[in-house]
Design an enzyme around this catalytic site. Sequence first.
Site, PDB file in Angstrom:
ATOM      1  N   GLU A 122      -9.065   9.567  10.894  1.00 28.87           N
ATOM      2  CA  GLU A 122      -8.877  10.117   9.350  1.00 28.87           C
ATOM      3  C   GLU A 122      -8.028   9.381   8.449  1.00 28.87           C
ATOM      4  OE1 GLU A 122     -10.397  11.721   6.820  1.00 28.87           O
ATOM      5  OE2 GLU A 122     -10.865  13.266   8.494  1.00 28.87           O
ATOM      6  N   LYS A 198     -12.071   0.068   3.502  1.00 26.71           N
ATOM      7  CA  LYS A 198     -12.224   1.593   3.715  1.00 26.71           C
ATOM      8  C   LYS A 198     -13.686   1.918   3.397  1.00 26.71           C
ATOM      9  CE  LYS A 198      -7.590   2.524   1.895  1.00 26.71           C
ATOM     10  NZ  LYS A 198      -6.708   2.893   0.645  1.00 26.71           N
ATOM     11  N   GLY A 295       0.870   7.050   1.083  1.00 23.41           N
ATOM     12  CA  GLY A 295       2.280   7.517   1.211  1.00 23.41           C
ATOM     13  C   GLY A 295       2.537   7.980   2.729  1.00 23.41           C
TER      14      GLY A 295
END
Length: 421
Positions: A122, A198, A295
Amino acid sequence: MIKIGIIGVGTVGESVVKILQKNRDIISARAGKEIVVVKGAVRNLNKKRDVDIALTDNPYEITDDPGIDVVVELMGGVDEAYDVVKRALKNKKAVVTANKALLAYHRYELQNLAEDIPFEFEASVAGGIPIIKALREGLSANHIEAIKGIMNGTCNFILTKMAKEGVDFEPVLKEAQELGYAEADPTFDVEGYDAAHKLLILASIAYGIDAKPEDILIEGIKEISSLDFAFASEFGYAIKLLAIAKKRANQVELRVHPVLISKDEMIAKVDGVMNGISVIGDFVGETMYYGPGAGGDATASAVVSNLIDIARGGKCSPMLGFKRPLESGMTLASNDEIRVKYYLRVAVQDRPGILAKIAQLFGEHQISIESMLQKPKTKNTANLLLSTHECLEKDIQKALNELKNQDFIEEKPFMMRIEEN
């Protein structure tokens, strides 16, 4: 108890350990078991880590440890990571990875190797946004008609600042680097490769397409100027770097590039370092996913979510979410056959008849001009900002190749695509 080994205890790895420790009670309640990190592998044992776990500089101590149930791969890269993950799977260990580059190149080989072993990823796309679960599970009843995603926060930050402040690329990139949003070498982000990795992962889940980065159209944002934002504002567009997948009959377009997109579209409103992904299903219609795409904490949140799924005994077999080919005959569409509108910035000598010559040249390639702005460049030159009606990629490329060699052209023309459907 589920025992975890982490390979790569950097920003994300440290955050995974902290989340598991700080939120231990609620994670145990949701997972039905305690999840404990027992060992981490790092490249440099002398570097101080803000975690209290056993460390090694040999990743195979984790992949080969019979006491470890799940290997979390956060080391990055492709070749070494591939070897490490293969070793873990061959030792029948579940794997969680955040490594988009690894999956962009080796997702099908890893799926075949994993078989019924849980393999979760994920965190590899859009950080804390659960887009993998949405595609693999929540939207599994739908044919996916299209995916449009802002999947790189660095590019989105730069383009948002350029739009709001009317400045050019280089000073905003420098600011992004100072703020820690861009790397010292920002090539991977600003040239579109990060978003492309991605997109390939999502396209495999949505369409079963096995493509590599080299197979698809990838363009970055470095050549965009404040003039382009002036045109966009005049005609009601935002400029975004989008990763796009589109189903066209039995073909799928896969492309990453900056686009002009209507300000009224939901994805056009995603600003700053945030990510946003629009998915259109044939029955559900458009769904939108928004949140932090990078992040340490956001990415670690997705990693821990996968660990909870594994602890519950849940698994998606095979990992890409389909047991048989999704649709027969689905192939990757040729870039030449892309059909959209185009935006052009053309620096020309400021003299009569130039626009007519450009229109004639375009007409010879079945391209018609829809709208135009003219902005002074110097005393004797001007920037023509043009948009076209829909045409084929191969035709616009041929026209641009001819246009750049005309004697009235002052510099290489710049082109962006306009995304309207």
